[in-house]
Design an enzyme around this catalytic site. Structure first.
Site, short mmCIF file in Angstrom:
data_model
loop_
_atom_site.label_atom_id
_atom_site.label_comp_id
_atom_site.label_asym_id
_atom_site.label_seq_id
_atom_site.Cartn_x
_atom_site.Cartn_y
_atom_site.Cartn_z
N LYS A 116 0.58 -1.31 0.01
CA LYS A 116 0.16 -0.10 -0.17
C LYS A 116 0.70 1.28 -0.02
O LYS A 116 0.65 2.33 -0.52
CB LYS A 116 -1.00 -0.05 1.22
CG LYS A 116 -2.09 -0.99 1.03
CD LYS A 116 -3.26 -0.65 2.00
CE LYS A 116 -4.36 -1.68 1.78
NZ LYS A 116 -5.43 -1.41 2.75
N LYS A 198 -4.45 -10.35 -6.60
CA LYS A 198 -5.56 -10.84 -5.89
C LYS A 198 -6.58 -9.62 -6.71
O LYS A 198 -6.13 -8.86 -7.06
CB LYS A 198 -5.49 -10.79 -4.39
CG LYS A 198 -5.58 -9.38 -3.88
CD LYS A 198 -5.95 -9.29 -2.54
CE LYS A 198 -5.94 -7.80 -2.01
NZ LYS A 198 -6.60 -7.61 -0.57
N LYS A 201 -11.23 -4.55 -4.59
CA LYS A 201 -12.06 -3.70 -5.11
C LYS A 201 -11.69 -2.34 -5.22
O LYS A 201 -12.30 -1.56 -5.95
CB LYS A 201 -13.28 -3.34 -3.83
CG LYS A 201 -12.79 -3.73 -2.44
CD LYS A 201 -14.13 -3.45 -1.49
CE LYS A 201 -13.96 -4.27 -0.23
NZ LYS A 201 -12.92 -3.94 1.00
#
Ligand code: TYM
Length: 333
Positions: A116, A198, A201
């Site tokens: 992140k 992965k 969203k």
């Protein structure tokens, strides 16, 4: 035994956008499955969501929508505790205390923080670093025995276990040391466009993921354009990330195992297989979408349910926090 105390389950989901079938097959499906036999606490992790910049009005709206979706998945707000994380301030309070029992080095090893940080290089805030400690607080506050999650959260759960064990050792046994719970298939649903990553969203490419509220037409198109390989043979194997992913999705939606899927599609091409996967996904989420459209129209009902969730979660959270504060030596009056 009738009166035996039920095991406790806790899990949370961030209200950052409509969940994907990855969130559903990896986590929410198991939330529903466990909701019958355990004492379940399920929360909307809005405190976690602000570790990445959010638009306030959108965050509020998405929290309500996520709440409606949790009920639509089949969670019963009377039987389970379905609540919003920020409604229960004990999460932040315990998180601060647990920070003092977490080593900088172990938190620095979290791969999600590293990923992140790369993705949000202009906003590497302390909250992003502290994210897993808040997660530990969520879990330990309710003395959870099991935590249904996707495989991407495994490392965070290990950290929560380490923090619990350390605290229990420094003082006396205080926290239950939680176990992760992964489904047989679906614990890692991959992107349709890059099956080595992965499904997420927050992926900017809309073709990479199927959202729980996509129309049948959108689902069919996205699955049709999923990246596969040139072999045109349906089987689970090395170098077949795209097909492996579609087989996992199909298996999680239909309950068929890989051997059966391989048999059913023997001699058939990827076109047929993709059409079957799309149909299975559409069938699987249709009842949830129907229920969601009723629930989202009833704001008052949703608000009443969150208030009930807050009340029940607060009761359990306060009990643990009081115990923890006493152990660390806070002057309580
Ligand atoms: P979130 O919102 O990113 O994801 C919610 C759940 O969905 C799972 N998941 C997946 N499973 C399979 N395949 C995928 N592609 C996929 N993508 C997501 C996640 O593993 C997760 O179980 N940090 C948590 C939220 C959280 C939490 C907690 C979870 C906050 N506090 C305490 C458990 C316990 C998260 O990843 O949310």
């Amino acid at each position: 035994m009738e009166n035996e105390k039920k095991k406790i389950v806790l899990s949370c989901i961030q209200p950052t956008s409509v969940p994907t079938i990855g969130n559903y097959l990896g986590a929410l499906k198991n939330w529903k499955y466990m909701s019958e036999d355990y004492d379940c606490y399920y929360a909307i992790a809005d405190l976690h969501a602000i570790t990445v910049r959010q638009e306030p009005a959108k965050l509020r709206k998405q929290s309500m929508e996520m709440y409606a979706l949790l009920l639509a998945v089949g969670l019963d707000p009377e039987k389970n505790v379905v609540f919003v994380q920020s409604h229960v301030p004990e999460h932040s309070q315990l998180s601060w205390i647990l920070n003092c029992y977490t080593q900088f080095g172990e938190a620095s090893r979290m791969t999600q923080f590293k990923e992140k940080s790369l993705k949000h290089a202009d906003n590497i805030n302390v909250g992003l670093f502290d994210y897993p400690v808040l997660m530990a607080a969520d879990i330990l506050l309710y003395q959870a025995d099991f935590v249904p999650i996707g495989a991407d959260q495994k490392q965070h759960l290990e950290l929560a276990r380490n923090i619990a064990e350390r605290f229990n050792q420094v003082y006396t046994p205080t926290f239950v040391v939680p176990e992760p719970f992964f489904g047989k298939v679906g614990a890692r649903v991959m992107s349709l466009q890059d099956p080595t990553k992965k499904m997420s969203k927050s992926d900017p490419n809309p073709k990479a993921s199927v959202s729980m509220l996509d129309t049948p037409d959108m689902i069919a198109k996205k699955i049709k354009s999923a990246v596969t390989d040139s072999e045109a043979k349906v089987y689970y194997g090395e170098g077949k990330d795209g097909i492996n992913n579609l087989m996992s999705i199909y298996s999680a939606c239909t309950g068929l195992d890989f051997a059966q899927i391989e048999k059913d599609f023997d001699g058939k091409g990827y076109g047929d297989f993709k059409a079957a996967v799309a149909e299975a996904v559409i069938e699987c989420i249709k009842p949830i979408q129907d229920e969601y459209s009723h629930l989202i129209a009833d704001k008052k009902y949703l608000e009443d349910c969150t208030r009930l969730g807050k009340e029940k979660a607060s009761y359990a959270a306060q009990k643990t926090l009081r115990k923890v504060m006493k152990k660390v030596g806070f002057w309580q009056v």
